[in-house]
Write an enzyme that holds these catalytic residues in place. Structure first.
Site, short mmCIF file in Angstrom:
data_model
loop_
_atom_site.label_atom_id
_atom_site.label_comp_id
_atom_site.label_asym_id
_atom_site.label_seq_id
_atom_site.Cartn_x
_atom_site.Cartn_y
_atom_site.Cartn_z
N GLY A 47 0.77 -1.25 0.00
CA GLY A 47 0.00 0.00 0.00
C GLY A 47 0.79 1.29 0.00
N ASP A 109 -4.53 1.47 11.08
CA ASP A 109 -5.89 1.01 11.35
C ASP A 109 -5.91 0.40 12.75
OD1 ASP A 109 -8.44 0.00 11.25
OD2 ASP A 109 -8.24 -0.95 9.31
N LYS A 137 -6.75 6.11 10.76
CA LYS A 137 -8.19 5.86 10.99
C LYS A 137 -8.56 6.18 12.43
CE LYS A 137 -9.66 2.40 7.69
NZ LYS A 137 -10.22 1.07 7.45
N PHE A 158 -13.57 1.96 4.72
CA PHE A 158 -12.56 1.32 3.89
C PHE A 158 -12.26 2.21 2.69
CE2 PHE A 158 -10.34 -1.72 1.27
CZ PHE A 158 -9.61 -2.42 2.22
N ASP A 165 -5.76 -0.55 -1.82
CA ASP A 165 -6.47 -1.43 -2.74
C ASP A 165 -7.69 -2.09 -2.13
OD1 ASP A 165 -4.94 -3.12 -0.91
OD2 ASP A 165 -5.62 -4.76 -2.18
N ARG A 171 -5.39 0.61 -6.88
CA ARG A 171 -4.17 1.25 -6.35
C ARG A 171 -3.76 2.43 -7.21
NH1 ARG A 171 -1.98 -2.19 -2.47
NH2 ARG A 171 -2.23 -4.42 -2.80
P1 XMP Z 1 -3.47 -2.40 10.72
O1 XMP Z 1 -4.86 -2.87 11.06
O2 XMP Z 1 -2.45 -3.46 10.94
O3 XMP Z 1 -3.63 -2.17 9.19
O4 XMP Z 1 -3.14 -1.07 11.34
C1 XMP Z 1 -2.69 -1.64 8.40
C2 XMP Z 1 -2.76 -2.29 7.05
O5 XMP Z 1 -4.08 -2.69 6.71
C3 XMP Z 1 -4.44 -2.29 5.43
N1 XMP Z 1 -5.65 -1.44 5.54
C4 XMP Z 1 -6.32 -0.93 4.52
N2 XMP Z 1 -6.11 -1.03 3.19
N3 XMP Z 1 -7.97 0.35 2.78
C5 XMP Z 1 -6.94 -0.38 2.34
O6 XMP Z 1 -6.73 -0.45 1.15
C6 XMP Z 1 -8.26 0.50 4.10
O7 XMP Z 1 -9.23 1.19 4.47
C7 XMP Z 1 -7.39 -0.20 5.02
N4 XMP Z 1 -7.35 -0.28 6.36
C8 XMP Z 1 -6.27 -1.06 6.64
C9 XMP Z 1 -3.24 -1.54 4.89
O8 XMP Z 1 -2.57 -2.41 4.02
C10 XMP Z 1 -2.35 -1.26 6.06
O9 XMP Z 1 -0.99 -1.42 5.75
#
Ligand code: XMP
Length: 184
Positions: A47, A109, A137, A158, A165, A171
């Protein structure tokens, strides 16, 4: 013909111009905290690839010349819900002894991915690890983790585009959009 499919261009949260301006500010912010001869910028794939490319090109105007590498981590699989377990899919190839690391990710996230990366790089001998995400987030984290630098704070939706993606699509979008499943 009517078709139910994701439709990510109706709900633009940040245009390419919004992103360009904010990334420029982040470049100055990071540069002002970056007094080192041994900077390593590590992107979390997949990402972060567009965000990181824009950031490091801006470093040049501050005469900052980092080494750059990527790690591929996974916690999502193909869906929109985190599995909770972070795995290394493809590792970096840089010696981090005494390095000052900036970890770059697209979005914070639950916090698990960034925390995993930060702890891993400290364990491997980095002198310092700072973290930078484009999106933060607004939600309760699963772990204690906040980014040192964050572009935009967004609601718990999301999002796709600018490297983010859904099932590896979208992307390439130059903006960031909320993913919705509209009937079109
Ligand atoms: P965490 O939950 O580990 O998440 O903090 C981080 C990774 O989760 C993916 N992620 C998303 N990817 N849209 C996306 O395309 C979203 O809304 C989203 N939320 C989390 C992302 O790869 C990130 O590195």
């Amino acid at each position: 013909m009517k078709n139910k499919q994701p439709h990510p261009t109706n709900n633009i949260l940040y245009s390419s111009e919004d992103i360009r301006q904010r990334v420029d500010e982040l470049i100055d912010e990071i540069a002002s905290t970056c007094d080192t001869e041994n900077l390593v910028v590590l992107g979390i794939l997949r990402g972060s690839f567009i965000f990181l490319a824009d950031l490091v090109r801006g470093f040049n105007r501050h005469k900052i010349h980092p080494r750059i590498d990527f790690i591929t981590l996974s916690s999502y699989g193909a869906g929109t819900i985190s599995s909770g377990k972070v795995k290394i899919i493809h590792d970096i190839d840089v010696d981090l002894k005494n390095a000052d690391v900036v970890v770059v990710d697209d979005i914070l996230d639950t916090g698990r991915t960034l925390q995993f990366a930060r702890d891993l790089f400290i364990e491997r001998g980095a002198s310092s690890v700072r973290t930078c995400v484009l999106l933060d987030k607004k939600r309760e984290r699963a772990v204690e983790m906040e980014a040192d630098h964050a572009g935009f704070r967004i609601d718990d939706v999301f999002v796709v585009g600018y490297g983010l993606d859904h099932n590896n699509y979208y992307r390439e979008l130059p903006h960031i959009a909320k993913l919705t499943f509209d009937t079109i």
